[in-house]
Design an enzyme around this catalytic site. Structure first.
Site, mmCIF file in Angstrom:
data_model
loop_
_atom_site.group_PDB
_atom_site.id
_atom_site.type_symbol
_atom_site.label_atom_id
_atom_site.label_comp_id
_atom_site.label_asym_id
_atom_site.label_seq_id
_atom_site.Cartn_x
_atom_site.Cartn_y
_atom_site.Cartn_z
ATOM 1 N N LYS A 1 0.878 -1.205 0.069
ATOM 2 C CA LYS A 1 0.099 0.030 0.072
ATOM 3 C C LYS A 1 0.933 1.262 -0.157
ATOM 4 O O LYS A 1 0.758 2.085 -0.870
ATOM 5 C CB LYS A 1 -0.813 -0.022 1.205
ATOM 6 C CG LYS A 1 -1.786 1.243 1.494
ATOM 7 C CD LYS A 1 -2.745 0.968 2.544
ATOM 8 C CE LYS A 1 -3.427 2.475 2.828
ATOM 9 N NZ LYS A 1 -4.388 2.262 3.754
ATOM 10 N N HIS B 1 -4.215 -33.180 17.684
ATOM 11 C CA HIS B 1 -3.174 -33.985 18.249
ATOM 12 C C HIS B 1 -2.090 -32.963 18.914
ATOM 13 O O HIS B 1 -0.835 -33.664 18.826
ATOM 14 C CB HIS B 1 -2.517 -35.034 16.939
ATOM 15 C CG HIS B 1 -3.841 -35.767 16.658
ATOM 16 N ND1 HIS B 1 -3.866 -36.948 17.350
ATOM 17 C CD2 HIS B 1 -4.555 -35.599 15.704
ATOM 18 C CE1 HIS B 1 -4.883 -37.387 16.516
ATOM 19 N NE2 HIS B 1 -5.503 -36.750 15.786
ATOM 20 N N GLU C 1 10.629 -4.488 4.499
ATOM 21 C CA GLU C 1 10.722 -6.119 4.037
ATOM 22 C C GLU C 1 10.410 -6.271 2.594
ATOM 23 O O GLU C 1 11.065 -6.904 1.784
ATOM 24 C CB GLU C 1 9.660 -6.595 4.868
ATOM 25 C CG GLU C 1 9.844 -7.171 6.440
ATOM 26 C CD GLU C 1 9.294 -5.959 6.953
ATOM 27 O OE1 GLU C 1 9.007 -4.857 6.508
ATOM 28 O OE2 GLU C 1 8.833 -6.075 8.147
ATOM 29 N N LYS D 1 9.315 -0.534 14.308
ATOM 30 C CA LYS D 1 9.819 -0.270 13.080
ATOM 31 C C LYS D 1 11.101 0.736 12.976
ATOM 32 O O LYS D 1 11.945 0.702 12.337
ATOM 33 C CB LYS D 1 8.618 0.319 12.004
ATOM 34 C CG LYS D 1 7.856 -0.690 11.429
ATOM 35 C CD LYS D 1 6.825 0.102 10.196
ATOM 36 C CE LYS D 1 5.794 -0.912 9.928
ATOM 37 N NZ LYS D 1 4.788 -0.203 9.188
ATOM 38 N N GLU E 1 -4.559 -6.515 14.782
ATOM 39 C CA GLU E 1 -4.326 -5.214 14.457
ATOM 40 C C GLU E 1 -5.547 -4.197 14.522
ATOM 41 O O GLU E 1 -5.376 -2.895 14.790
ATOM 42 C CB GLU E 1 -3.555 -5.273 13.148
ATOM 43 C CG GLU E 1 -2.688 -4.050 12.681
ATOM 44 C CD GLU E 1 -1.944 -4.362 11.590
ATOM 45 O OE1 GLU E 1 -0.626 -4.800 11.654
ATOM 46 O OE2 GLU E 1 -2.369 -4.208 10.345
ATOM 47 N N GLY F 1 -4.885 -1.768 4.940
ATOM 48 C CA GLY F 1 -3.914 -3.026 4.564
ATOM 49 C C GLY F 1 -4.522 -4.479 4.735
ATOM 50 O O GLY F 1 -4.763 -5.045 3.823
ATOM 51 N N ARG F 2 -4.961 -4.604 5.963
ATOM 52 C CA ARG F 2 -5.744 -5.796 6.447
ATOM 53 C C ARG F 2 -7.086 -6.077 5.756
ATOM 54 O O ARG F 2 -7.636 -6.935 6.130
ATOM 55 C CB ARG F 2 -5.621 -5.934 7.738
ATOM 56 C CG ARG F 2 -6.340 -4.868 8.549
ATOM 57 C CD ARG F 2 -5.923 -4.918 10.027
ATOM 58 N NE ARG F 2 -6.528 -3.771 11.025
ATOM 59 C CZ ARG F 2 -6.009 -2.600 10.934
ATOM 60 N NH1 ARG F 2 -4.740 -2.500 10.411
ATOM 61 N NH2 ARG F 2 -6.190 -1.520 11.564
HETATM 62 O O1 F6P Z 1 3.094 -2.972 9.717
HETATM 63 C C1 F6P Z 1 1.956 -3.106 9.692
HETATM 64 C C2 F6P Z 1 1.527 -2.906 8.317
HETATM 65 O O2 F6P Z 1 1.263 -1.567 8.100
HETATM 66 C C3 F6P Z 1 0.113 -3.558 7.947
HETATM 67 O O3 F6P Z 1 -0.809 -2.757 8.501
HETATM 68 C C4 F6P Z 1 0.093 -3.596 6.644
HETATM 69 O O4 F6P Z 1 -1.016 -4.488 6.173
HETATM 70 C C5 F6P Z 1 1.576 -4.129 6.348
HETATM 71 O O5 F6P Z 1 2.115 -3.214 7.403
HETATM 72 C C6 F6P Z 1 2.078 -3.902 5.100
HETATM 73 O O6 F6P Z 1 1.986 -2.561 4.628
HETATM 74 P P1 F6P Z 1 2.013 -2.035 3.191
HETATM 75 O O7 F6P Z 1 1.256 -2.660 2.313
HETATM 76 O O8 F6P Z 1 2.222 -0.678 2.989
HETATM 77 O O9 F6P Z 1 3.590 -2.579 2.565
#
Ligand code: F6P
Length: 527
Positions: free
Chosen positions: A189, A364, A195, A492, A333, A247-248
């Site tokens: 987003k 199990h 990452e 972060k 979240e 995002g979620r």
């Molecule tokens: O670290 C949390 C977050 O902001 C989530 O809410 C989101 O889904 C994820 O990181 C990834 O964010 P992006 O889509 O901006 O890479």
């Protein structure tokens, strides 16, 4: 409000759930909600007519209907970020106008959906064999969960999902792919997430290293179209969405592209349709017959009233293996917050810890604790009436039998007399007593069960939207903002600051003793 419910709960002390069935032959039906072929049965809880009425009164008192209508109408209910919350617009297939700041967002939403469909068709009929979705959190969990859930419908290129900054993730994935026939979908987003950007760069470098052109090999899914362009992805391959998609909550739009490529646009539309139908149900059904509302209220009865702090999500559906992880982000979240809308500390528990694994595997592993541990874990079972493998129907019968057996066992338990019967003949005297006590199950442990006909795309859409709205209802009643996530920021920031200390470019001065010790160990053992 919770005090009244807690007082009500105190009057039920000693009540057994199984006794409620004995008193009321219609209990199962009375404490269930049916919608669009799905059945949500919450009768194996202590909830009775008075408790349900009190819970519904809490929802009404919190202004649920008004807040719900405000969300659907595009009001900026995400107040700490000044944003509307309109993931529902992404599945509003009939295109009825939805306005943000006086402008209808639907033409753009539907146009982006058509562009996604055109690209998905193009990729599905091209030489591309593998699609690698690079994203994390909401830009990974939804499409990955959906792709596994809908694997019987996956007739396109193979989809892979790389999320972790641990190089192992992308390295292991790339071993499965050929550079000439792999498409990378960079899902972020913000288009700044460390990452994702690190993995995206490594993917780019991999193509270059293999001598394969990067042209046409990257697609971006982002609200930050400018950053995607600067990164080197041509405009025609950038699929944007607005800041009113959290995002979620984003798998319904461009973030769902990998899923769409995997299962095809028609199946993706069926998924959207299922979500849209759940929206209509949520907006129109009376609260008592409203599945997301009752799912939320049952959860709040357990967490906020009875203080049961975790909930297990237990899909007896192997293809929902990533649903617990998906729901962990969606629920924790969204509702893992200690401050209410007005900035005051929350006077009750925030949302619960959500965890789980598919059945029967979990049986199990951790069910021992669920049955005999000292803490009560409310369980949410889910199962399909039919599987996708008619030739293995006997497996499915066993699966269903196990699912139903677990909720029955949790409710009934096994008393000492019955346990004595189990060991009589093998032991006698004190030893019989001792052995029997180990075989006692307290029972009276609550669970709900969601049954659906079959895990097809439309049903998956209904299930995901059901859980989204459940989170919304809980957030409204808690009076928190379910749509921001400030709690992820501090880690972060500190990781960014620690980076140069890990590489040794900067000294760890000012860090606490533990962090310095850990860094020293890493430095010593890095080679
Ligand atoms: O670290 C949390 C977050 O902001 C989530 O809410 C989101 O889904 C994820 O990181 C990834 O964010 P992006 O889509 O901006 O890479």
């Amino acid at each position: 409000m919770w005090d009244d419910l807690k007082s009500l709960a105190a009057t039920r002390d000693g009540t057994r759930i199984d006794a409620l069935f004995a008193q009321d032959a219609a209990r199962a039906e009375t404490f269930s909600v049916r919608h669009d072929g799905m059945l949500f049965d919450y009768s194996k809880t202590l909830i009775d007519a008075d408790i349900r009425a009190a819970l519904i009164a809490v929802a009404e008192g919190a202004g649920l209907a008004e807040r719900r209508d405000a969300m659907f109408s595009g009001a900026k209910i995400n107040e700490t970020e000044g944003r509307a919350v309109l993931h529902t617009a992404l599945r509003n297939l009939d295109g009825a106008p939805v306005e943000v700041d006086g402008a209808d967002v639907m033409p753009e939403v539907l146009d982006t959906l058509s562009r996604m469909e055109a690209l998905a068709d193009e990729i599905r009929s091209s030489e591309i064999t593998d699609v690698v979705n690079i994203g994390i959190g909401g830009s990974d969990l939804g499409p990955k969960m959906g792709y596994i859930a809908l694997s019987p419908y996956a007739d396109g290129p193979r989809c892979h999902f790389v999320s972790n900054v641990d190089g192992a993730d992308i390295a292991d994935t790339l071993k499965l792919c050929k550079p000439e026939t792999t498409l990378f979908v960079i899902a972020s987003k913000t288009f700044t997430t460390i990452e994702t950007m690190t993995n995206a760069k490594s993917a780019w470098a991999w193509l270059e290293e293999k001598g394969v052109s990067t042209e046409g090999k990257f697609v971006a899914l982002s609200s930050n179209k400018a950053a995607a362009g600067e990164w080197g992805i041509p405009e025609a391959r950038v699929f944007g969405f607005e800041d009113w998609v959290g995002g979620r909550y984003s798998m319904w739009g461009p973030i769902g592209l990998s899923l769409m490529i995997g299962v095809g646009p028609a199946n993706f539309r069926a998924f959207l349709k299922g979500g849209m139908e759940m929206d209509t149900h949520f907006r129109t059904a009376p609260l008592e017959q409203n599945m997301p509302v009752m799912l939320a209220l049952v959860g709040m009865w357990h967490n906020q009233v009875l203080g049961q702090a975790t909930r297990a999500v237990l899909p007896y559906d192997n293809r929902l293996s990533r649903l617990p992880a998906y729901l962990q982000q969606l629920e924790m979240e969204s509702n893992g917050k200690g401050v209410s809308m007005d900035g005051a500390n929350l006077a009750c528990n925030s949302g619960p810890v959500v965890w789980g694994e598919p059945g029967t595997n979990g049986q199990h592993a951790f069910y021992q604790l669920i049955h005999q541990g000292t803490r009560v874990v409310p369980c949410e079972f889910m199962v399909a009436a039919q599987g996708h493998e008619p030739e293995l129907a006997h497996h499915h019968s066993l699966l269903i039998a196990n699912c139903l057996a677990q909720s029955e066992a949790l409710m009934r338990g096994r008393d000492l007399d019955e346990a004595r019967g189990k060991v009589a003949g093998k032991f006698g005297g004190d030893e019989l007593e001792r052995q029997a006590r180990h075989r006692v199950f307290p029972g009276n442990r609550p669970s709900t069960t969601l049954v659906y006909p079959k895990l097809d795309p439309e049903t998956l859409g209904r299930i995901v939207a059901l859980y989204e709205h459940r989170v919304f209802v809980e957030g409204v009643i808690l009076n928190i903002n379910s749509f921001d996530q400030w709690g992820v920021e501090l880690g972060k920031e500190l990781a960014t600051a620690l980076g140069p200390m890990v590489t040794g470019e900067q000294a760890a001065d000012g860090k606490d003793g533990s962090t310095r010790q850990l860094l020293a160990f890493v430095h010593k053992n890095a080679r």
